[in-house]
Design an enzyme around this catalytic site. Structure first.
Site, PDB file in Angstrom:
ATOM      1  N   ASP A   1      -1.226   5.291  -1.858  1.00 32.21           N
ATOM      2  CA  ASP A   1       0.023   4.597  -1.270  1.00 32.21           C
ATOM      3  C   ASP A   1       1.365   5.729  -1.604  1.00 32.21           C
ATOM      4  OD1 ASP A   1       2.278   2.856  -1.526  1.00 32.21           O
ATOM      5  OD2 ASP A   1       1.372   1.791  -3.071  1.00 32.21           O
TER       6      ASP A   1
ATOM      7  N   HIS B   1      -0.372   1.751   1.131  1.00 31.19           N
ATOM      8  CA  HIS B   1       0.498   0.556   0.423  1.00 31.19           C
ATOM      9  C   HIS B   1       0.300  -1.078   1.047  1.00 31.19           C
ATOM     10  CE1 HIS B   1       3.849  -0.821  -1.913  1.00 31.19           C
ATOM     11  NE2 HIS B   1       4.466  -1.595  -0.812  1.00 31.19           N
TER      12      HIS B   1
ATOM     13  N   SER C   1       4.137  -4.945  -3.579  1.00 27.46           N
ATOM     14  CA  SER C   1       5.235  -4.455  -3.584  1.00 27.46           C
ATOM     15  C   SER C   1       6.199  -4.843  -4.447  1.00 27.46           C
ATOM     16  CB  SER C   1       5.692  -4.106  -2.038  1.00 27.46           C
ATOM     17  OG  SER C   1       6.398  -3.121  -1.902  1.00 27.46           O
TER      18      SER C   1
END
Length: 438
Positions: A346, A380, A251
């Site tokens: 994601d 994600h 991230s």
């Protein structure tokens, strides 16, 4: 010298192996619930769940329950039918209904959901195990048997040391023994040490550092120099024998990892998981000058979902747009290796597109210092395996719950595959030299 000394923590393993499988027949004199090969294991290790002593073809409900450090309860349940001998083996038998269906040996663990919306599992890094209670029930009623699975984050002999030195603020995990060990900087967007502690069990010296140590609204600029200090700290550690440092990230932390690889010497192997190819949200400085502009996040573009969470993916601008090209990280100037990891479902970043753009850019520059892996139907939040799957939780920057994406079973399978791949990647590219260890 080729690196050959990195193995899992055998000392911890041998102690764990001494534990006998749990037999629990307290609820019913016939029914036995067993956890093999041991009821005590590391957090990232699978177990085999077996039930015996049921009636032939009896249908039962199996449950798992875990409480995290915040007191949030995670639980799962699944319906199973015993075979003709009154036995159930989760490695062999399919769940007929419940939190998951089909043959899923570790399904009771990864399918656990929080008892309140938008919560992710929060681990307390300590030498005490997290306890998962497994149980077998007649339908939805009487408990027939139960057993406790003790899941450890830190093995015997692994040391944990909070570090506050210069601009470094983190936690250092060191395996037992003199080494030499390879070194890994574990960057997380917000404080988290689970992945770092589990890597230390495998024979890595790992420094866990959070990119954000303050509320995002209070952070107006970010300095790569602070993270370079962490790289230097690891290279100078007396147990570290690798000539360079590995970096693992996901991230927002992933764009800091790319920037370290591009600008800072000594970064030999970088694992980029579901990140962006550009520097996001906050301007990045190095050696007292701004090196990357921020890719903006427009929260007015949040898309509401039925659950009360939001989809944030469309809130990030296109890094390839002319006005955003100053945020693109020049990974083509990196000397080390990359492992790019993208989840196709994601819902936070357009991760697959970012990865494809970086691969194309490296190829255009004549580079082959990368490998990539793409996981269909994964979301994600790729974690070490067997952590409860998290569909949504509060986003650190948006301060709203967001959907992370992923189909739970496929996401869990991706985590198992990726965890092995990460270790192989670091062992391959972080060679150790015993002469470097004093």
């Amino acid at each position: 010298m080729a690196f050959q000394l990195i193995f899992p923590n055998h000392r911890a393993k041998s102690k764990l192996a001494e534990k006998r499988p749990v037999d629990s027949g307290e609820m019913s004199s016939q029914v036995r619930l067993r956890l093999l090969p041991s009821a005590r294991c590391f957090f990232d290790e699978p177990i085999q769940v077996k039930v015996a002593g049921l009636r032939s073809r009896q249908v039962v409900t199996m449950r798992a329950r875990l409480t995290d450090e915040k007191g949030v309860v995670f639980s799962s349940s699944a319906t199973y039918r015993a075979d003709g001998s009154g036995e159930i083996d989760l490695k062999r038998d399919p769940s007929l209904s419940g939190s998951y269906v089909g043959v899923e040996p570790m399904g009771l663990l990864w399918s656990m959901r929080a008892d309140t919306l938008h919560k992710s599992f929060k681990e307390n890094i300590s030498f005490n195990p997290h306890v998962v209670k497994f149980s077998v029930h007649e339908g939805e009623g009487r408990m027939l048997a139960e057993a406790a699975n003790e899941r450890l984050l830190i093995g015997d002999g692994v040391s944990l040391l909070p570090i506050k030195e210069g601009n470094i603020q983190g936690v250092l995990f060191t395996p037992p023994g003199e080494g030499p060990f390879p070194a890994v900087l574990d960057l997380s967007s917000f404080p988290s040490e689970k992945r770092a502690s589990l890597l230390a069990n495998k024979g890595f010296v790992v420094l866990a550092v959070a990119v954000m140590t303050d509320k995002p609204d209070n952070v107006k600029e970010m300095h790569l120099d602070h993270f370079k200090e962490a790289v230097d700290f690891l290279q100078q550690h007396p147990k570290v024998g690798s000539k360079g440092v590995g970096v693992i990230s996901r991230s927002k932390a992933a764009d800091i990892a790319l920037s370290l690889a591009a600008y800072v010497p000594g970064v030999e192997a970088t694992v980029w998981i579901n990140g962006c190819s550009a520097n996001t949200v906050i301007p990045l400085y190095y050696r007292k000058r701004q090196i990357l502009t921020p890719l903006p996040l427009d929260l007015s573009k949040l898309i509401p979902a039925e659950s009360g969470a939001f989809i944030i993916k469309d809130s990030f601008q296109n890094p390839l747009a002319e006005e955003n090209k100053g945020s693109l990280i020049p990974i083509e100037q990196a000397k080390g290796r990359f492992l790019f990891v993208a989840s196709e479902d994601d819902l936070h970043f357009d991760t697959k597109a970012y990865m494809e753009e970086m691969v194309e850019r490296l190829k255009r520059h004549g580079k082959d210092n990368f490998e990539s892996v793409c996981y269909p139907r994964a979301g994600h939040l790729l974690e070490p395996p067997y952590v409860p799957y998290c569909p949504s939780s509060v986003h650190g920057f948006a301060q709203q719950p967001v959907l992370w994406g992923g189909e739970p079973s496929s996401h869990a399978a991706a985590e198992v595959h990726l965890w092995k791949k990460i270790q192989e990647f670091f062992r391959t590219h972080l060679s150790c030299d015993a002469t470097q260890v004093s």
